[in-house]
Design a protein around this motif. Structure first.
Motif, short mmCIF file in Angstrom:
data_model
loop_
_atom_site.label_atom_id
_atom_site.label_comp_id
_atom_site.label_asym_id
_atom_site.label_seq_id
_atom_site.Cartn_x
_atom_site.Cartn_y
_atom_site.Cartn_z
N MET A 13 0.84 -1.20 0.00
CA MET A 13 0.00 0.00 0.00
C MET A 13 0.88 1.25 0.00
SD MET A 13 -2.85 -1.50 -0.15
CE MET A 13 -3.96 -0.10 0.01
N LEU A 14 1.04 1.86 -1.19
CA LEU A 14 1.89 3.02 -1.35
C LEU A 14 1.12 4.16 -2.00
CD1 LEU A 14 5.10 1.32 -2.81
CD2 LEU A 14 4.87 2.29 -0.52
N PRO A 15 1.51 5.41 -1.72
CA PRO A 15 0.89 6.55 -2.41
C PRO A 15 1.26 6.57 -3.88
CG PRO A 15 2.06 7.23 -0.40
CD PRO A 15 2.47 5.82 -0.69
N GLN A 16 0.44 7.17 -4.69
CA GLN A 16 0.63 7.40 -6.13
C GLN A 16 0.58 6.11 -6.95
OE1 GLN A 16 3.23 10.66 -7.40
NE2 GLN A 16 4.03 10.74 -5.30
N ILE A 17 1.52 5.21 -6.74
CA ILE A 17 1.52 3.91 -7.42
C ILE A 17 1.70 2.83 -6.37
CG2 ILE A 17 2.66 2.43 -9.12
CD1 ILE A 17 3.66 4.91 -10.53
N ASP A 18 0.80 1.85 -6.33
CA ASP A 18 0.91 0.83 -5.28
C ASP A 18 2.00 -0.19 -5.60
OD1 ASP A 18 -0.14 -1.12 -7.03
OD2 ASP A 18 -2.18 -0.89 -6.27
N GLY A 19 2.28 -1.04 -4.61
CA GLY A 19 3.35 -2.01 -4.74
C GLY A 19 3.12 -3.01 -5.85
N PHE A 20 1.87 -3.38 -6.10
CA PHE A 20 1.56 -4.30 -7.18
C PHE A 20 2.04 -3.74 -8.52
CE2 PHE A 20 -2.17 -5.91 -4.50
CZ PHE A 20 -1.50 -7.06 -4.12
N GLU A 21 1.73 -2.46 -8.75
CA GLU A 21 2.09 -1.84 -10.02
C GLU A 21 3.60 -1.64 -10.13
OE1 GLU A 21 1.91 -0.11 -13.79
OE2 GLU A 21 0.53 -1.41 -12.69
N VAL A 22 4.23 -1.29 -9.01
CA VAL A 22 5.69 -1.16 -9.02
C VAL A 22 6.34 -2.49 -9.39
CG1 VAL A 22 7.75 -0.73 -7.61
CG2 VAL A 22 5.73 0.72 -7.33
N CYS A 23 5.86 -3.58 -8.78
CA CYS A 23 6.39 -4.90 -9.08
C CYS A 23 6.15 -5.28 -10.54
CB CYS A 23 5.75 -5.93 -8.14
SG CYS A 23 6.48 -7.59 -8.26
N ARG A 24 4.96 -4.98 -11.03
CA ARG A 24 4.63 -5.30 -12.42
C ARG A 24 5.58 -4.57 -13.38
NH1 ARG A 24 2.55 -3.61 -16.84
NH2 ARG A 24 2.25 -1.51 -16.02
N GLN A 25 5.84 -3.29 -13.11
CA GLN A 25 6.72 -2.52 -13.99
C GLN A 25 8.17 -3.02 -13.92
OE1 GLN A 25 6.38 1.71 -14.41
NE2 GLN A 25 4.27 1.77 -13.66
N ILE A 26 8.59 -3.44 -12.75
CA ILE A 26 9.93 -4.02 -12.62
C ILE A 26 10.05 -5.29 -13.45
CG2 ILE A 26 11.46 -5.25 -11.00
CD1 ILE A 26 10.68 -3.18 -8.88
N ARG A 27 9.03 -6.14 -13.38
CA ARG A 27 9.08 -7.43 -14.07
C ARG A 27 8.93 -7.30 -15.59
NH1 ARG A 27 11.79 -8.85 -10.78
NH2 ARG A 27 11.28 -10.05 -8.91
N THR A 28 8.41 -6.19 -16.08
CA THR A 28 8.25 -6.01 -17.52
C THR A 28 9.35 -5.14 -18.12
OG1 THR A 28 6.70 -4.17 -17.12
CG2 THR A 28 5.75 -6.35 -17.49
N ASP A 29 10.30 -4.73 -17.30
CA ASP A 29 11.44 -3.94 -17.76
C ASP A 29 12.63 -4.89 -17.98
OD1 ASP A 29 13.89 -2.37 -17.73
OD2 ASP A 29 12.67 -0.69 -17.03
N ASP A 30 13.14 -4.96 -19.19
CA ASP A 30 14.21 -5.90 -19.52
C ASP A 30 15.44 -5.74 -18.62
OD1 ASP A 30 12.79 -7.17 -21.47
OD2 ASP A 30 13.60 -5.98 -23.12
N LYS A 31 15.73 -4.51 -18.22
CA LYS A 31 16.91 -4.26 -17.39
C LYS A 31 16.67 -4.61 -15.92
CE LYS A 31 18.77 -0.58 -20.33
NZ LYS A 31 19.20 0.84 -20.40
N LEU A 32 15.42 -4.67 -15.50
CA LEU A 32 15.10 -4.84 -14.08
C LEU A 32 14.43 -6.17 -13.76
CD1 LEU A 32 13.58 -1.30 -13.38
CD2 LEU A 32 15.90 -2.05 -12.87
N LYS A 33 14.03 -6.92 -14.77
CA LYS A 33 13.13 -8.05 -14.55
C LYS A 33 13.69 -9.13 -13.64
CE LYS A 33 14.43 -10.27 -18.94
NZ LYS A 33 13.92 -10.70 -20.27
N ARG A 34 15.02 -9.20 -13.47
CA ARG A 34 15.60 -10.21 -12.59
C ARG A 34 15.89 -9.66 -11.20
NH1 ARG A 34 18.31 -11.27 -17.58
NH2 ARG A 34 17.42 -13.09 -18.59
N LEU A 35 15.51 -8.43 -10.94
CA LEU A 35 15.73 -7.81 -9.62
C LEU A 35 14.82 -8.47 -8.58
CD1 LEU A 35 16.91 -5.55 -7.82
CD2 LEU A 35 15.06 -4.06 -8.66
N PRO A 36 15.37 -9.09 -7.55
CA PRO A 36 14.54 -9.75 -6.53
C PRO A 36 13.67 -8.74 -5.77
CG PRO A 36 16.80 -10.54 -6.40
CD PRO A 36 16.81 -9.34 -7.32
#
Length: 231
Positions: free
Chosen positions: A55-78
């Motif tokens: 539960m985060l302001p502006q963009i929640d954790g679900f969306e942050v995680c989704r964007q990390i996993r769909t970014d080629d440079k970040l997708k393997r970031l635990p």
């Protein structure tokens, strides 16, 4: 060099608690207090792990995680998700989006540190395969390139999905229990339940099905999973 961790939570006292305990263990810690700031920092700097509140302001954790996993440079970031919500649907959704672990508030600092160590250990040494390249049917598994392709199309896999598939594909026909996979990939100090494996298997099947009608990962009822033996 010590691992660098980004802690993301809108509660300052929680951030300071996590930061203090991680620093006591020798980790470098940076912080963020909302989803937008978190995404900016993971794109600007290199991190070894993100502790991410749901539960985060502006963009929640679900969306942050989704964007990390769909970014080629970040997708393997635990990513370890952190939330006051304990409902099963939140945990499953977090894992579906590619979180490596899920910790429910209130938590003990000792438990969180154990989870952080386990995730970092597994992400730095996910596999120990004798073979660098495995081909099974339409699937080409390349450990050296950390890449899985089907019919020439690369699958966008999280580190845990890659690890699960690696164990199965290296031993076609051999059945692995959920408990074995959980211990082997998440570590013996992981306290999650075996449904975590079901979530990752379901995600793997869905991603494979984008490019192939072949059912490669089979369920052995009451036991676990195996990779289909191909003739």
């Amino acid at each position: 060099m010590s691992s660098k961790v980004l802690v993301v939570d809108d509660e300052e006292n929680i951030v300071e608690l996590i930061k203090f305990n991680l620093e006591q263990e020798g980790y470098q810690v940076l912080t963020a207090y909302d989803g937008v700031e978190a995404l900016e920092k993971v794109k600007e700097k290199e991190f070894d792990l993100v502790v991410l509140d749901l539960m985060l302001p502006q963009i929640d954790g679900f969306e942050v995680c989704r964007q990390i996993r769909t970014d080629d440079k970040l997708k393997r970031l635990p990513v370890i998700m952190l939330s006051a919500k304990g409902e099963e649907v939140d945990k499953v959704l977090g894992l579906e989006l590619g979180a490596d672990d899920y910790v429910t508030k209130p938590f003990s600092p000792r438990e969180l540190i154990a989870r952080v160590k386990a995730v970092l250990r597994r992400s730095s040494n996910i596999l120990d395969l004798d073979q660098k390249l495995i081909e099974q049917g339409e699937i080409k598994f390349d450990l050296e390139k950390y890449q899985v392709k089907i019919k020439g199309q690369e699958l966008n896999l999280t580190p845990k999905e890659f690890a699960v598939l690696s164990i199965l594909i290296e031993h076609p026909g051999q059945v692995f229990s959920r408990s074995y996979l959980l211990a082997e990939i998440w570590g013996y100090d992981y306290h999650g339940d075996t449904r975590t494996i079901d979530v990752h298997i379901r995600r793997l099947r869905k991603k494979i099905a984008q490019y192939s009608e072949e059912e490669y990962i089979l369920t052995v009822r009451g036991v676990g999973y195996k990779f289909k033996e191909l003739k």
